[in-house]
Design an enzyme around this catalytic site. Structure first.
Site: not given
Ligand code: NAD
Length: 362
Positions: A146, A195, A227, A251, A255
């Site tokens: 980001y 990852k 994942d 992020d 959520d």
């Protein structure tokens, strides 16, 4: 002890929920003999209306001089409010981005807790929900994808877009240290999510987290691919204590974790820098649809104030007292409208704050 708290009531339900959190903090102050000095500043829409900008330099200065910031929420109805006809850098959210940057808040903490009595709100299968869960996601907030360079170009008549994901070891180390420190106050288990089977940035992440872990021999460390983590949050959320991860993974996972609790009005959050300073706010927004109706659930903000006591002031007993009072009130069957269920007693925002404040004990 004496503490300086900057309060940002903000917009929508913000003033109503911050008022109730202060009520509970005042009960803590009187029972545990502390002094909380509050200074109010404006941010978001309220600041736009007063000063034409979502956050003034003077407000930043006041926030910087406090021991912590307690915030409600900012923003209005994004389809009807005139604040959203302004340039993006003058809209309410720009105030939030600016204060995070000015205060160097690089670690975002989002707890996701399933309370026994609110199990019906959990969208997971009953046999999974019955095991309960109590996790906190520590998300790196100021680096990664980001904040990397980005561009969109045309190459050989083909449109091409690039976002660059960078982490240096210092950015990883400081957030990993936060996660281990938080684990020391909890069940002493950190799951670091990356990852590393694909990304170089994740391989560095893993190496640095392992280096930090050496200083915390009492904390168990496990690595998990992102994942798999997304699956495990819905399959076996009880296994998690502290999850630490980079900005984009955090992020998405935070959520997901808050959705599986099923009750947005219950979820606090904190953003911390490398001192004890932090900004504490509910995970939800300013809910302009219910502002001023005395129906907003103040518990997320009250629990944010408990996080402030625990992480910025090291007042663990006082933080426990708030969390215990919240559980007692829920066990007694009191509910705001958003978490109301059959056979419970519905109360308004003010009554919920009164009830929790009156249950604070030593
Ligand atoms: P929201 O979280 O404000 O509301 C979503 C739904 O949940 C609404 O139906 C609302 O009534 C309900 N809700 C939220 N908090 C509640 C509470 N404490 N008690 C009872 N019900 C509650 O999200 P939104 O509607 O998408 O956004 C509204 C405004 O909030 C927007 O301007 C958005 O930008 C802003 N926002 C601010 C922050 C922040 O300040 N950090 C975060 C998210 C959204």
């Amino acid at each position: 002890m004496e503490y300086k708290i900057t309060c940002i009531s903000g917009d929508g339900i913000g003033p109503e929920i911050v008022r109730e959190a202060k009520k509970v903090l005042d009960a803590i102050a009187s029972i545990y003999k502390h002094k909380f000095h509050y200074t109010d500043i404006l941010m978001g829409g309220a600041s736009i209306d007063a000063y034409g900008v979502p956050l003034t330099e003077e407000s930043i200065h006041i926030a910087k001089n406090a021991d912590a910031v307690l915030m409600g929420s900012i923003g209005g109805d994004t389809t009807t409010s005139p604040w959203y006809r302004l340039e993006p850098n003058l809209r309410p959210e720009a105030g939030l981005l600016k204060i995070r940057k000015e205060l160097n808040l690089f670690a975002n903490l989002r707890p996701a807790v399933l309370y026994d009595v609110l199990m019906d709100a959990c969208p997971l299968k009953k046999e999974i929900a019955m095991q309960g869960f109590d996790m906190v996601i520590v998300r790196e907030l100021t680096g990664g994808l980001y904040f990397g360079d980005r561009s969109t170009i045309i190459e050989n008549d083909i449109r091409k877009a690039m976002d660059i994901l960078t982490y240096d070891e210092n950015e990883i180390r400081r957030v990993a240290i936060k996660a281990f420190e938080i684990a020391m106050k909890r069940k002493r288990k950190v799951i670091s999510v990356d990852k590393a089977n694909v990304l170089d940035s994740s391989r560095l992440w893993r190496t640095v987290v392992e280096e930090v872990a050496v200083d915390y021999p009492k904390v168990e460390l496990e690595h998990m691919l992102v994942d798999n983590c997304a699956m495990q949050i819905v399959k076996n959320p009880a296994q998690f204590d502290v999850i630490v991860t980079e900005n984009m993974f955090g992020d998405i996972l935070s959520d997901e974790a808050s959705m599986v609790t099923g009750s947005i009005g219950m979820l606090p959050s904190a953003s911390l820098n490398d001192t004890k300073f932090g900004l504490y706010e509910p995970s939800h927004g300013s809910a302009p649809d219910i502002a001023g109706l005395n129906i907003a659930n103040p518990i997320a903000t009250i629990l944010s104030s408990s996080m402030m006591l625990r992480y910025s002031f090291d007042l663990d007993k006082e933080a426990d007292a708030i969390e215990k009072a919240v559980k007692e009130i829920l066990n007694d069957g009191y509910r705001t409208k958003d978490i109301m269920s059959f056979g419970c007693k519905q109360v308004g925002t003010i009554e919920m704050g009164d009830l929790i404040a009156s249950h604070i004990r030593k």
